[in-house]
Scaffold this motif. Structure first.
Motif, PDB file in Angstrom:
ATOM      1  N   UNK A   1      24.817  -7.035 -33.153  1.00 25.43           N
ATOM      2  CA  UNK A   1      24.635  -5.643 -32.761  1.00 25.43           C
ATOM      3  C   UNK A   1      25.409  -4.729 -33.705  1.00 25.43           C
ATOM      4  N   UNK A   2      24.949  -3.493 -33.812  1.00 22.91           N
ATOM      5  CA  UNK A   2      25.376  -2.631 -34.911  1.00 22.91           C
ATOM      6  C   UNK A   2      26.509  -1.668 -34.566  1.00 22.91           C
ATOM      7  N   UNK A   3      26.939  -1.651 -33.285  1.00 26.55           N
ATOM      8  CA  UNK A   3      27.975  -0.694 -32.891  1.00 26.55           C
ATOM      9  C   UNK A   3      28.797  -1.302 -31.760  1.00 26.55           C
ATOM     10  N   UNK A   4      29.850  -0.625 -31.361  1.00 25.05           N
ATOM     11  CA  UNK A   4      30.699  -1.137 -30.283  1.00 25.05           C
ATOM     12  C   UNK A   4      29.965  -1.054 -28.947  1.00 25.05           C
ATOM     13  N   UNK A   5      30.276  -2.000 -28.074  1.00 21.83           N
ATOM     14  CA  UNK A   5      29.542  -2.108 -26.808  1.00 21.83           C
ATOM     15  C   UNK A   5      30.495  -2.180 -25.616  1.00 21.83           C
ATOM     16  N   UNK A   6      30.033  -1.611 -24.498  1.00 23.15           N
ATOM     17  CA  UNK A   6      30.737  -1.730 -23.217  1.00 23.15           C
ATOM     18  C   UNK A   6      30.275  -2.962 -22.451  1.00 23.15           C
ATOM     19  N   UNK A   7      29.053  -3.337 -22.701  1.00 20.70           N
ATOM     20  CA  UNK A   7      28.388  -4.337 -21.872  1.00 20.70           C
ATOM     21  C   UNK A   7      27.493  -5.169 -22.773  1.00 20.70           C
ATOM     22  N   UNK A   8      27.500  -6.468 -22.579  1.00 21.37           N
ATOM     23  CA  UNK A   8      26.551  -7.339 -23.251  1.00 21.37           C
ATOM     24  C   UNK A   8      26.085  -8.359 -22.226  1.00 21.37           C
ATOM     25  N   UNK A   9      24.804  -8.498 -22.090  1.00 22.80           N
ATOM     26  CA  UNK A   9      24.241  -9.444 -21.135  1.00 22.80           C
ATOM     27  C   UNK A   9      23.237 -10.355 -21.841  1.00 22.80           C
ATOM     28  N   UNK A  10      23.174 -11.598 -21.402  1.00 23.33           N
ATOM     29  CA  UNK A  10      22.139 -12.551 -21.798  1.00 23.33           C
ATOM     30  C   UNK A  10      21.239 -12.785 -20.591  1.00 23.33           C
ATOM     31  N   UNK A  11      19.929 -12.771 -20.877  1.00 24.58           N
ATOM     32  CA  UNK A  11      18.925 -13.001 -19.833  1.00 24.58           C
ATOM     33  C   UNK A  11      17.971 -14.098 -20.287  1.00 24.58           C
ATOM     34  N   UNK A  12      17.392 -14.763 -19.299  1.00 25.29           N
ATOM     35  CA  UNK A  12      16.280 -15.690 -19.524  1.00 25.29           C
ATOM     36  C   UNK A  12      15.075 -15.116 -18.789  1.00 25.29           C
ATOM     37  N   UNK A  13      13.990 -14.889 -19.510  1.00 27.07           N
ATOM     38  CA  UNK A  13      12.785 -14.400 -18.851  1.00 27.07           C
ATOM     39  C   UNK A  13      11.902 -15.575 -18.486  1.00 27.07           C
ATOM     40  N   UNK A  14      11.661 -15.730 -17.202  1.00 31.10           N
ATOM     41  CA  UNK A  14      10.887 -16.884 -16.748  1.00 31.10           C
ATOM     42  C   UNK A  14       9.386 -16.658 -16.971  1.00 31.10           C
ATOM     43  N   UNK A  15       8.563 -17.678 -16.801  1.00 28.95           N
ATOM     44  CA  UNK A  15       7.125 -17.534 -17.089  1.00 28.95           C
ATOM     45  C   UNK A  15       6.442 -16.448 -16.262  1.00 28.95           C
ATOM     46  N   UNK A  16       7.026 -16.041 -15.153  1.00 32.06           N
ATOM     47  CA  UNK A  16       6.420 -14.999 -14.320  1.00 32.06           C
ATOM     48  C   UNK A  16       6.919 -13.607 -14.709  1.00 32.06           C
ATOM     49  N   UNK A  17       7.818 -13.551 -15.690  1.00 33.54           N
ATOM     50  CA  UNK A  17       8.257 -12.266 -16.214  1.00 33.54           C
ATOM     51  C   UNK A  17       9.589 -11.764 -15.709  1.00 33.54           C
TER      52      UNK A  17
END
Lengths: 112, 111
Positions: free
Chosen positions: B25-41
């Motif tokens: 990422x290109x700038x400072x962040x307050x929050x970073x999250x990782x998600x998994x998108x399942x086959x149903x969206x």
């Protein structure tokens, strides 16, 4: 567990219809969001609300409005649906200040 | 605005293999999250990790905020791990708590 629910998983509407997408969260979160997801464009923020009756425009608010009359419910309104609003719509909620966002199951809207 | 780049865009593994997904990422962040998108969206929360390291079963994540990157590790992959993995950040200098998403990594785990 946080639960965010959306009123429909799939929706088919005709051009020109007024469309309501409903989102409800059960964790007393102040913040609620509407995003849309399109192939090649990713997820983009439409509107955000940080309190009852408070709202802010996101990146792509044109053609949409929102309503937040109660803390747990955030509605997205398409005043006159158009085919370019065919998309996956995702609602999220989060508690300030950490803003960890939790998403609903999504609504796949098709406008014909 | 802040830019988020994920790599690789696509990854194919055999069941049991390990993998590392990267988010720059290109700038400072307050929050970073990782998600998994399942086959149903649906976007499933994996980690809230603006800095440091966290582990949850076979998954772990590390964010080095000063160097503006985060890594998601998947060990002993299973077919149910298949799907799109998204990194999303909230820019420290931004407003309205918006998350900016990367384009995702499409992971396919073959039996």
């Amino acid at each position: 567990d946080v639960k965010v629910t959306q009123s429909s998983r799939y929706l088919v509407k005709r051009t020109g219809e007024k469309v309501f997408l409903e989102c409800v969260q059960d964790m007393d979160h102040e913040n609620m969001f509407w995003y849309r997801q399109d192939p090649g464009l990713g997820l983009r923020l439409i509107y955000f609300s940080y309190d009852v009756k408070m709202k802010e425009k996101g990146d792509i608010p044109e053609g949409y409005s929102v309503s937040r009359e109660k803390k747990e419910r955030f509605s997205l309104i398409l005043e006159s649906a158009s085919t370019n609003q065919t998309s996956m719509y995702l609602c999220a909620s989060s508690p300030p200040p950490l803003n960890e966002q939790y998403f609903g199951p999504g609504t796949r809207l098709t406008v014909t | 605005g802040i830019q988020v780049e994920q790599s690789p865009p696509d990854l194919i593994l055999q069941e049991g293999a390990n993998s590392t997904l990267r988010c720059n990422f290109s700038d400072s962040v307050n929050n970073l999250q990782w998600f998994h998108q399942n086959p149903w969206g649906q976007l499933i929360n994996l980690f809230y990790i603006p800095s440091g390291t966290k582990q949850n079963g076979r998954l772990s994540a590390t964010t080095v905020a000063t160097e503006r990157y985060s890594l998601l590790y998947i060990s002993s992959s299973q077919t149910t791990d298949s799907g799109v993995y998204f990194c999303a950040v909230e820019n420290s200098g931004g407003s309205n708590y918006k998350l900016t998403f990367g384009k995702g990594t499409l992971l396919t785990v073959n039996p």
